[in-house]
Every structure is written in structure tokens, then in C-alpha cells.
Enzyme design. Structure first.
Site, PDB file in Angstrom:
ATOM      1  N   VAL A   6       0.821  -1.212   0.000  1.00  0.00           N
ATOM      2  CA  VAL A   6       0.000   0.000   0.000  1.00  0.00           C
ATOM      3  C   VAL A   6       0.855   1.263   0.000  1.00  0.00           C
ATOM      4  O   VAL A   6       1.815   1.371   0.763  1.00  0.00           O
ATOM      5  CB  VAL A   6      -0.915  -0.001   1.247  1.00  0.00           C
ATOM      6  CG1 VAL A   6      -1.650   1.319   1.379  1.00  0.00           C
ATOM      7  CG2 VAL A   6      -1.906  -1.156   1.171  1.00  0.00           C
ATOM      8  N   CYS A   7       0.470   2.211  -0.882  1.00  0.00           N
ATOM      9  CA  CYS A   7       1.064   3.544  -0.813  1.00  0.00           C
ATOM     10  C   CYS A   7      -0.046   4.574  -0.957  1.00  0.00           C
ATOM     11  O   CYS A   7      -1.226   4.223  -0.995  1.00  0.00           O
ATOM     12  CB  CYS A   7       2.160   3.738  -1.856  1.00  0.00           C
ATOM     13  SG  CYS A   7       1.595   3.969  -3.535  1.00  0.00           S
ATOM     14  N   GLY A   8       0.321   5.828  -1.049  1.00  0.00           N
ATOM     15  CA  GLY A   8      -0.675   6.888  -1.045  1.00  0.00           C
ATOM     16  C   GLY A   8      -1.591   6.859  -2.252  1.00  0.00           C
ATOM     17  O   GLY A   8      -2.776   7.127  -2.152  1.00  0.00           O
ATOM     18  N   VAL A  39      -3.979   3.781  -0.297  1.00  0.00           N
ATOM     19  CA  VAL A  39      -4.319   3.633   1.115  1.00  0.00           C
ATOM     20  C   VAL A  39      -5.835   3.709   1.356  1.00  0.00           C
ATOM     21  O   VAL A  39      -6.351   3.089   2.288  1.00  0.00           O
ATOM     22  CB  VAL A  39      -3.538   4.674   1.951  1.00  0.00           C
ATOM     23  CG1 VAL A  39      -4.010   6.092   1.644  1.00  0.00           C
ATOM     24  CG2 VAL A  39      -3.607   4.375   3.428  1.00  0.00           C
TER      25      VAL A  39
END
Lengths: 88, 145
Positions: A6-8, A39
Site C-alpha cells: 500500500v502507498c498513497g 491507502v
């Protein structure tokens, strides 16, 4: 076993993490379904594990998934240790 | 796909804030028309909204936005900061090496990410990027364009 990186935005950072997580899992001989996303959709995908940075882990507090933190996305040893310590 | 071509690299750029540094790297993509003029704004917005998670290794930031924020072609630029800048990521601050990613939705996105990983996955390359003095040395590191 489903692992979500997961990233932004789910575009670049989480893709890098996903590819390195997949490499480490192969080395460890662990088979898993690994995907990457942003996210805001991570929790709704209900993975067994979420791998992400310390910053975003705070945002994900309260999720049912086990959250695994990686600080250096290019450090294969750190990723390996984090996975070994947390995957069950 | 445009990956660290000569016009996409700037060494020892002055920046006093993370936003400055993000804009400097993003502007290189704008000038080559690889992204639209508002793409750097979207990169900064992402930083403000999601925080400095894209500081993904010690001293290395990979600011980017989404394909729909105005990306014309998969691309990566590189700015080396003259003075390190704190982005707010305790594990990996301060940042010296900034790679702006023009995130495309094409197949080239995966290819360009793989090129970046090949470069930055080798710590010797990362050390070299901190000290190279001209573009030719970078071109050697990335195996030529």
C-alpha cells in the site's frame, strides 16, 4: 494468503514494494497473492497482510489486516526480515 | 518512455523545502512536455494529503501523482539537491536524491519502474549518484539511453 502493498496513490511506490516483496517471497519459498493499491481502498480489500511505510501504517490503524512496516523499499534484507517476523 | 535523459537531470539544485524539491523535479518533466503544467501541483497535493511515504529509502524521494493528473508519457526525472531537505520521514530523512515519476497507465509504467528499481536497488549506484559530477557519469550508471 493475500498480501497488499500500500502507498498513497497505488501507482509507483507500492508497485516497487510489491515487486520486491514478490522477490523475497520467492526466495523464502512462500506462495502468496500479492497486489498493490492506494491507502484509501486497502482496508476494504481485506487482505491478510498489508505491507506499507510507517507513515501510512498510522493511517491504517484499526484495519483487520496485519500491518507490516518497511522503511527502506530497496533493502531486500529489511523486507525479508519484516516478512519472516510477521507472516504466520 | 523517457528515463533520466539529459534534459531530465539537474545536479545540485537549491531547494529549501520538500515542496520546492518536488516542484524542481516535476518542472523538468513539464519542460519536456512529458506531463502537463499542473502535474507538479498534484505531486505537491499528494505530499500534503498522504505525507512523505514516497521517501522510500534513505535520502531518496519518488514524488508522483496519478496518470489522470496530466501525464503524457511514462517518465522519470532526477534532481540532486545541493543541501539535504527534510521531508518529514524520520526513517529516511533528509532527502538528497529526488526522482519525479510521471506515472502513466500504459505498459511503459511497469517498465520504467523496473528501470528505476534496477538503478536504485544497487546501493553502489545510489552512492555514485550522490557524487557524480556530470550527466555522462549518470548515463553510464543507467547503461545509456
Amino acid at each position: 494468503m493475500k498480501i497488499l502493498c500500500v502507498c498513497g496513490l497505488g501507482q509507483g511506490t507500492s508497485l516497487i514494494l510489491r515487486m520486491n516483496v514478490e522477490t523475497v517471497l520467492r526466495e523464502l519459498g512462500i506462495s502468496a497473492d500479492v497486489e498493490n493499491t492506494d491507502v484509501s481502498t486497502a482496508s476494504s480489500m481485506a487482505p491478510d497482510y498489508i505491507v506499507t511505510s510507517n507513515e501510512l501504517a498510522q493511517t491504517l490503524e484499526g484495519t483487520a489486516s496485519k500491518v507490516i512496516i518497511v522503511n527502506n523499499y530497496f533493502d531486500m534484507n529489511e523486507i525479508k526480515t519484516a516478512l519472516q517476523n510477521n507472516l504466520s | 518512455m523517457k528515463f533520466l535523459e539529459k534534459n531530465l537531470v539537474a545536479l545540485d539544485v537549491a531547494a529549501t523545502s520538500a515542496e520546492d524539491a518536488i516542484r524542481a523535479a516535476g518542472q523538468l518533466l513539464v519542460e519536456e512536455k512529458l506531463v502537463e503544467a499542473h502535474y507538479p501541483d498534484a505531486m505537491v497535493d499528494s505530499y500534503k494529503t498522504n505525507g512523505p511515504y514516497f521517501v522510500l529509502a534513505p535520502q531518496i524521494a519518488l514524488p508522483h501523482a496519478r496518470p489522470e493528473d496530466g501525464v503524457n508519457e511514462a517518465s522519470v526525472s532526477f534532481v540532486r539537491l545541493r543541501e539535504p531537505v527534510v521531508f518529514g520521514n524520520p526513517a529516511n530523512d533528509p532527502v538528497t536524491l529526488v526522482f519525479a515519476l510521471g506515472a502513466s497507465s500504459s505498459d511503459e509504467h511497469l517498465q520504467i519502474i523496473q528501470k528505476l528499481m534496477k538503478l536504485l536497488g544497487d546501493s553502489a549506484n545510489v552512492e555514485a549518484l550522490k557524487t557524480v559530477s556530470n550527466y555522462e557519469e549518470i548515463n553510464l550508471l543507467i547503461g545509456g539511453n
